[in-house]
Design a protein around this motif. Structure first.
Motif, short mmCIF file in Angstrom:
data_model
loop_
_atom_site.label_atom_id
_atom_site.label_comp_id
_atom_site.label_asym_id
_atom_site.label_seq_id
_atom_site.Cartn_x
_atom_site.Cartn_y
_atom_site.Cartn_z
N TRP A 107 0.83 -1.21 0.00
CA TRP A 107 0.00 0.00 0.00
C TRP A 107 0.86 1.26 0.00
O TRP A 107 0.44 2.31 -0.51
N ILE A 108 2.08 1.16 0.54
CA ILE A 108 3.00 2.30 0.52
C ILE A 108 3.42 2.60 -0.92
O ILE A 108 3.55 3.77 -1.32
N ASP A 109 3.62 1.55 -1.70
CA ASP A 109 3.96 1.70 -3.11
C ASP A 109 2.82 2.39 -3.86
O ASP A 109 3.05 3.24 -4.73
N ILE A 110 1.59 2.04 -3.50
CA ILE A 110 0.40 2.68 -4.12
C ILE A 110 0.36 4.16 -3.76
O ILE A 110 0.15 5.01 -4.63
N PHE A 111 0.57 4.46 -2.48
CA PHE A 111 0.56 5.86 -2.03
C PHE A 111 1.63 6.67 -2.76
O PHE A 111 1.36 7.79 -3.22
N ARG A 112 2.82 6.11 -2.86
CA ARG A 112 3.93 6.82 -3.51
C ARG A 112 3.61 7.09 -4.98
O ARG A 112 3.85 8.20 -5.48
N ASN A 113 3.06 6.10 -5.67
CA ASN A 113 2.75 6.25 -7.09
C ASN A 113 1.67 7.29 -7.32
O ASN A 113 1.77 8.13 -8.23
N LEU A 114 0.62 7.25 -6.50
CA LEU A 114 -0.46 8.22 -6.63
C LEU A 114 0.02 9.64 -6.31
O LEU A 114 -0.39 10.61 -6.95
N TYR A 115 0.88 9.75 -5.32
CA TYR A 115 1.44 11.05 -4.94
C TYR A 115 2.27 11.64 -6.08
O TYR A 115 2.14 12.83 -6.42
N GLU A 116 3.11 10.81 -6.69
CA GLU A 116 3.96 11.27 -7.78
C GLU A 116 3.14 11.72 -8.99
O GLU A 116 3.57 12.60 -9.75
N ASN A 117 1.97 11.10 -9.19
CA ASN A 117 1.13 11.43 -10.34
C ASN A 117 -0.03 12.37 -9.99
O ASN A 117 -0.94 12.56 -10.80
N ASN A 118 0.00 12.92 -8.75
CA ASN A 118 -1.03 13.86 -8.30
C ASN A 118 -2.44 13.28 -8.43
O ASN A 118 -3.36 13.92 -8.91
N GLU A 119 -2.61 12.03 -7.97
CA GLU A 119 -3.90 11.35 -8.09
C GLU A 119 -4.45 10.89 -6.74
O GLU A 119 -5.31 10.01 -6.69
N LEU A 120 -3.99 11.49 -5.66
CA LEU A 120 -4.45 11.08 -4.34
C LEU A 120 -5.87 11.56 -4.03
O LEU A 120 -6.47 11.15 -3.04
N LYS A 121 -6.42 12.43 -4.88
CA LYS A 121 -7.77 12.96 -4.66
C LYS A 121 -8.78 12.38 -5.66
O LYS A 121 -9.85 12.96 -5.87
N ARG A 122 -8.46 11.26 -6.26
CA ARG A 122 -9.39 10.62 -7.19
C ARG A 122 -10.76 10.42 -6.54
O ARG A 122 -10.87 9.81 -5.48
#
Length: 318
Positions: free
Chosen positions: A265-280
């Motif tokens: 899940w940390i990998d998911i968080f990092r990827n979404l953060y890098e792509n500015n998608e944490l607010k999907r």
């Protein structure tokens, strides 16, 4: 006799809480698909509230109309059975744990000579009790939560691996492909989301009521305001939890080109953060278009691969 009545009332209230999900379920369903990165409808050019011209995704109601055109009214309730069971189990466990903690607190108060606790101590105790009860509810209901999310995610690939009502079929599917750990995919970010949201909400409400505005007539408004602010802050953990629950399954929604193969899940968080998608999925309207993540190795757009169903729907609309 009294204990039996309490138990029956608790089961009844838990089931009622689960059934309360019915009217709002289509919106929840759409939100999950958006959190998973599925955007079947193309963006359009429009202006923001401040007059800036940019691209937007169609709103959630347009998304619901698309699902209805593909699968009809029943398609809007894909996974509803697992959602009702999950919410009912969570409510039942929450009520039971809360009751146990209250009884323990009463015994401790009776043993104390000084029963008047400091206001801050009361706040800490109430917050801790709420977090404990909610987290236990999450743990016991999580396997059904995973089943429900995967039922919803099946829409992306048009699959039927998971059932909306048959628990045993879903248990067999998860255990066969992932083992026992599959039932608890995404549990850690979900627990973090619940605990942090409660902690932030109660802390903010306490600070406002204690140091800014001491008026019991608007306590409910302060609680609502605190809840909205806290949910906005912790929302990324909700997105991470949803993706974690779906990731690792054999569904098309959990595989490239629609989703990366994540290690944690940390990998998911990092990827979404890098792509500015944490607010999907945070907004139902004015959904700003995010350019797709192009994978260098394969050249395809991650998460936004058009399906035949979407192409047929768009051609009919035209």
């Amino acid at each position: 006799m009294d204990k039996t009545k309490k138990k029956e009332a608790s089961v009844s209230s838990a089931l009622s809480a689960g059934l309360f999900q019915l009217p709002f379920y289509p919106m929840t369903y759409v939100k999950v698909l958006i959190q998973a990165g599925h955007e079947p409808l193309p963006p359009f050019r429009s202006r923001s509230l401040f007059g800036r011209e940019q691209f937007f995704y169609p709103n959630n109601f347009s998304y619901m109309r698309y699902i209805y055109s593909v699968e009809g009214l029943t398609g809007l309730y894909r996974g509803i059975g697992m959602k009702i069971i999950s919410h009912s189990v969570a409510t039942f466990v929450y009520d039971k744990v809360n009751l146990m903690l209250e009884e323990t607190e009463q015994i401790e108060q009776e043993e104390k000579k000084d029963k008047n606790d400091d206001k801050f101590i009361v706040f800490i105790k109430q917050s801790s009790k709420e977090i404990t009860a909610r987290c236990w509810g999450v743990v016991f209901s999580h396997p059904f939560h995973v089943m429900g999310l995967r039922c919803m995610a099946q829409f992306i690939g048009g699959e039927t691996a998971y059932s909306s009502w048959n628990i045993f079929h879903n248990i067999s599917e998860i255990y066969r492909s992932e083992g026992v750990l599959g039932f608890f995919s995404g549990l850690i970010p979900r627990l973090l989301f619940e605990a942090s949201t409660i902690a932030l909400t109660s802390s903010l409400a306490y600070l406002i009521k204690t140091y800014i505005y001491e008026d019991k007539d608007i306590d409910a408004l302060i609680d609502l305001f605190s809840s909205l602010i806290s949910n906005s802050i912790t929302y990324p953990l909700s997105v991470v939890s949803t993706i974690s629950c779906i990731s690792g399954s054999a569904l098309m929604a959990a595989r490239p080109p629609r989703m990366l193969l994540y290690s944690s899940w940390i990998d998911i968080f990092r990827n979404l953060y890098e792509n500015n998608e944490l607010k999907r999925g945070a907004s139902s309207f004015f959904r700003v278009y995010q350019p797709p993540n192009i994978l260098q190795a394969t050249g395809f757009s991650l998460g936004q691969v058009p399906t035949n169903r979407a192409q047929k729907y768009l051609s009919k609309s035209e």
